[in-house]
Design an enzyme around this catalytic site. Sequence first.
Site, PDB file in Angstrom:
ATOM      1  N   HIS A  58       0.817  -1.214   0.000  1.00 23.20           N
ATOM      2  CA  HIS A  58       0.000   0.000   0.000  1.00 23.20           C
ATOM      3  C   HIS A  58       0.854   1.270   0.000  1.00 23.20           C
ATOM      4  CE1 HIS A  58      -3.999  -1.841   0.787  1.00 23.20           C
ATOM      5  NE2 HIS A  58      -3.221  -2.836   1.179  1.00 23.20           N
ATOM      6  N   ASP A 103      -5.919   6.017   1.306  1.00 21.06           N
ATOM      7  CA  ASP A 103      -6.095   4.642   0.859  1.00 21.06           C
ATOM      8  C   ASP A 103      -7.551   4.248   1.072  1.00 21.06           C
ATOM      9  OD1 ASP A 103      -5.979   1.670   0.764  1.00 21.06           O
ATOM     10  OD2 ASP A 103      -3.820   2.034   0.682  1.00 21.06           O
ATOM     11  N   THR A 145      -5.110   0.769  -4.301  1.00 25.31           N
ATOM     12  CA  THR A 145      -3.786   0.256  -4.643  1.00 25.31           C
ATOM     13  C   THR A 145      -3.842  -0.993  -5.511  1.00 25.31           C
ATOM     14  OG1 THR A 145      -3.725  -0.942  -2.550  1.00 25.31           O
ATOM     15  CG2 THR A 145      -2.633   1.195  -2.623  1.00 25.31           C
TER      16      THR A 145
END
Length: 169
Positions: free
Chosen positions: A22, A91, A113
């Site tokens: 990530h 994220d 991601t």
Amino acid sequence: MEKEKVVYGAHVLALPYPSQGHINPMLQFCKRLVSKRNIKATLAITNFISNSIHPQSSSVQLDTISDGYDEAELIKKHQSSEHPITCVLYDAVLPWALDVTKQFGLIGASFFTQPCAVNYIYYYAHHGLLKLPVSELPISIPGLPLLELQDMPSFIMFTGRIRLILSWF
């Protein structure tokens, strides 16, 4: 000779999920952002990661955020700086980051991601177009080749985890 002061049009705070797979994609994306004119990027990593892997980047500023064992107020810290945060890139596994972003009146953008095809499979499952658990093979999803079980994202097999992932949608 006096150094010329850089004026930024935007300052992006990037908040990756603190896990393998990530951090690096978001760092690479930040490098692309700063290669554009007038954009500054700060990658927020946890104190633990900062102390254990010592990431380095010449173009992306690194800053630390709490990993649950201390206090960190990164957005507030930058608000009073010469280049306050204007956007938070977070994220997708951290949907709470959008709530924090909105509290400060900033722009928020989700960053996935994993490959687009994986997001598409999750989207399909979320809308009930892919029945879980998978029982019929091969799996047919428009726009993708026929898929076998080993072609599917691994989280599809874990019903508890897949519920979390599908909640992103």
